[in-house]
Enzyme design. Structure first.
Site, mmCIF file in Angstrom:
data_model
loop_
_atom_site.group_PDB
_atom_site.id
_atom_site.type_symbol
_atom_site.label_atom_id
_atom_site.label_comp_id
_atom_site.label_asym_id
_atom_site.label_seq_id
_atom_site.Cartn_x
_atom_site.Cartn_y
_atom_site.Cartn_z
ATOM 1 N N LYS A 183 44.580 38.317 32.528
ATOM 2 C CA LYS A 183 45.219 39.324 33.376
ATOM 3 C C LYS A 183 45.166 40.647 32.652
ATOM 4 O O LYS A 183 45.104 40.692 31.428
ATOM 5 C CB LYS A 183 46.682 38.952 33.625
ATOM 6 C CG LYS A 183 47.264 39.589 34.850
ATOM 7 C CD LYS A 183 46.865 38.806 36.082
ATOM 8 C CE LYS A 183 47.569 39.259 37.319
ATOM 9 N NZ LYS A 183 47.521 38.210 38.354
HETATM 10 N N1 GLU Z 1 45.435 38.788 41.189
HETATM 11 C C1 GLU Z 1 45.190 37.577 41.914
HETATM 12 C C2 GLU Z 1 46.035 36.443 41.356
HETATM 13 O O1 GLU Z 1 47.100 36.655 40.793
HETATM 14 C C3 GLU Z 1 43.706 37.268 42.014
HETATM 15 C C4 GLU Z 1 42.994 37.046 40.725
HETATM 16 C C5 GLU Z 1 41.479 36.923 40.851
HETATM 17 O O2 GLU Z 1 40.975 36.933 41.980
HETATM 18 O O3 GLU Z 1 40.831 36.824 39.812
HETATM 19 O O4 GLU Z 1 45.739 35.293 41.508
#
Ligand code: GLU
Length: 423
Positions: free
Chosen positions: A112
């Site tokens: 993240k």
């Molecule tokens: N931000 C989204 C999540 O928390 C998507 C992450 C992604 O598609 O890599 O799952």
């Protein structure tokens, strides 16, 4: 056992992620060496981001990219732009991504990123310069085979396009597979924008089927009207569920007879009107929305909304966690005693990363799929992840959150055991 070897991670979201992990690890008798190892992220990068503002001054922002684990493949996860972003929160979200991708069976680890910024205060030019500087700073650790960012709170397809362009400029050729959630014109996928909301609806339908509740008798309350909340509301109304309450970060509205969602979306988009000022129902605060009478409650905003303070007042039958980490561990226990069926975040909101995986596959293969292919494959993956989690929770007599975590963690553990410890 300690929280983590990195003291900066000691933030509420990280404490929650580790507490969940500890509980699951204990229940599944996880190898203590692996338990200790997976508590700290594999790699955490903090960057300072000097940006020339429109008035000529330079302002410095803080940014982060945390790769929690990559035993099963390149790490994957969104980038959040929010004023409360800190290293601990990003690390918690990265850990949840590891379990989420594993539970869905995607060949990815978890990561993240984030920048501490209130993006609405920036002009488009400032936002672009901030994004490009961030992309340049995290450039050494991202890539289509290393770590693949995507949108999250406060970011969108345009931000992904700037990231993709900055990365591509550095290497000298177009690399669409370095990010997902891009515009279609540069290798984005059909269905990606609505994917998290569609997944939230798919798993909720599975739960309704399991509990033998008719869609016609189902009312839905949704907290949050960003990408996840708005698409969830839209798809729920399209399939004939009655959406009785919605909100944005300021507040919301409630109408037990149901809200006119297509009209609300139109007014929100075209006139920029705030939800709580709309005349379709009674005003409710975000706190009140959680305790309205409904069949399905969907927190689709930020973490730690359902706590020991309000859990006993929830009136829903099903809790579908569109947000990451919306429920504390103490609240979980209260919900279980009340018989509320919880579809945990790592399952409920995994539609986004599942379609991100489809996008990455299409980019790498340079072969693009039809909308129906995306929807059908998404539904298949979610239905089997839901069924696996449900039957594990029934046979092991554990709740859905622990069942989902144990399934995800077990796949990560298997990968670590197979690979061994280097050196
Ligand atoms: N931000 C989204 C999540 O928390 C998507 C992450 C992604 O598609 O890599 O799952």
């Amino acid at each position: 056992m300690s929280l983590s070897v990195i003291p900066e991670l000691d933030q509420p979201e990280f404490r929650l992620a580790v507490a969940q992990f500890d509980q699951a690890a204990k229940a599944m008798h996880l190898d203590p060496n692996l338990h200790e190892r997976l508590k700290s992220p594999q790699r955490s990068l903090s960057v300072s981001l000097p940006v020339r503002m429109d008035d000529g001054n330079v302002k410095v922002f803080m940014g982060y990219r945390v790769q929690h684990d990559s035993a099963r493949g390149p790490s994957k996860g969104g980038i959040r732009y929010h004023q409360d972003v800190n290293l601990g929160e990003v690390a918690a979200l990265a850990m949840w991504m590891t379990w989420k991708t594993a539970l869905a069976g995607l060949p990815f680890g978890g990561a993240k990123g984030g920048i501490t910024v209130h993006a609405a205060d920036l002009s488009l030019g400032e936002l672009e310069r901030l994004t490009r500087r961030y992309a340049a700073e995290i450039f050494p650790i991202i890539g289509p085979d290393k770590d693949i960012p995507a949108p999250d709170i406060g970011t969108n397809a345009q931000v992904m396009a700037w990231l993709m362009d900055t990365y591509s400029q550095q290497v000298g050729y177009a690399v669409p597979g370095v990010v997902t959630g891009k515009p279609l014109s540069i290798g984005g996928s059909l269905g990606r924008e609505e994917a998290t909301g569609r997944g939230v609806v798919d798993v909720t339908l599975e739960a309704l089927k399991h509990l033998k509740i008719n869609l016609a008798d189902t009312s839905v309350a949704i907290q949050g009207f960003g990408n996840v909340g708005a698409h969830t509301a839209h798809i729920m109304s399209q399939i004939g569920a009655k959406v009785v309450a919605i909100s944005d970060h300021i507040g919301g509205i409630y109408n037990p007879k149901g809200l006119d969602i297509p009209e609300i979306i139109r007014i929100h988009k075209e006139e920029g009107q705030r939800i709580h000022t709309m005349k379709f129902g009674d005003k409710v605060t975000n706190e009140e929305l959680l305790t309205v009478n409904c069949t399905v409650l969907i927190p689709a905003a930020v973490a730690e909304q359902i706590t020991i303070k309000n859990a006993d007042r929830l009136l829903c039958r099903i809790l579908t966690e569109g947000a990451n980490g919306p429920t504390t561990l103490e609240a979980d226990q209260i919900l279980e005693e009340k018989g509320i069926f919880t579809i945990p975040d790592i399952l409920a909101n995994s539609g986004g990363v599942i379609v991100s995986y489809f996008e990455w596959v299409q980019d790498v293969q340079r072969f693009f799929w039809k909308d129906m292919d995306i929807r059908d494959r998404l539904k298949d993956i979610l239905a089997s992840a839901f069924q696996r989690t449900l039957s594990f929770s029934q046979t092991q007599k554990t709740n859905m959150r622990m069942a989902a975590l144990i399934n995800g963690i077990d796949r990560v553990a298997q990968a670590h055991l197979a690979r061994g410890l280097y050196p």
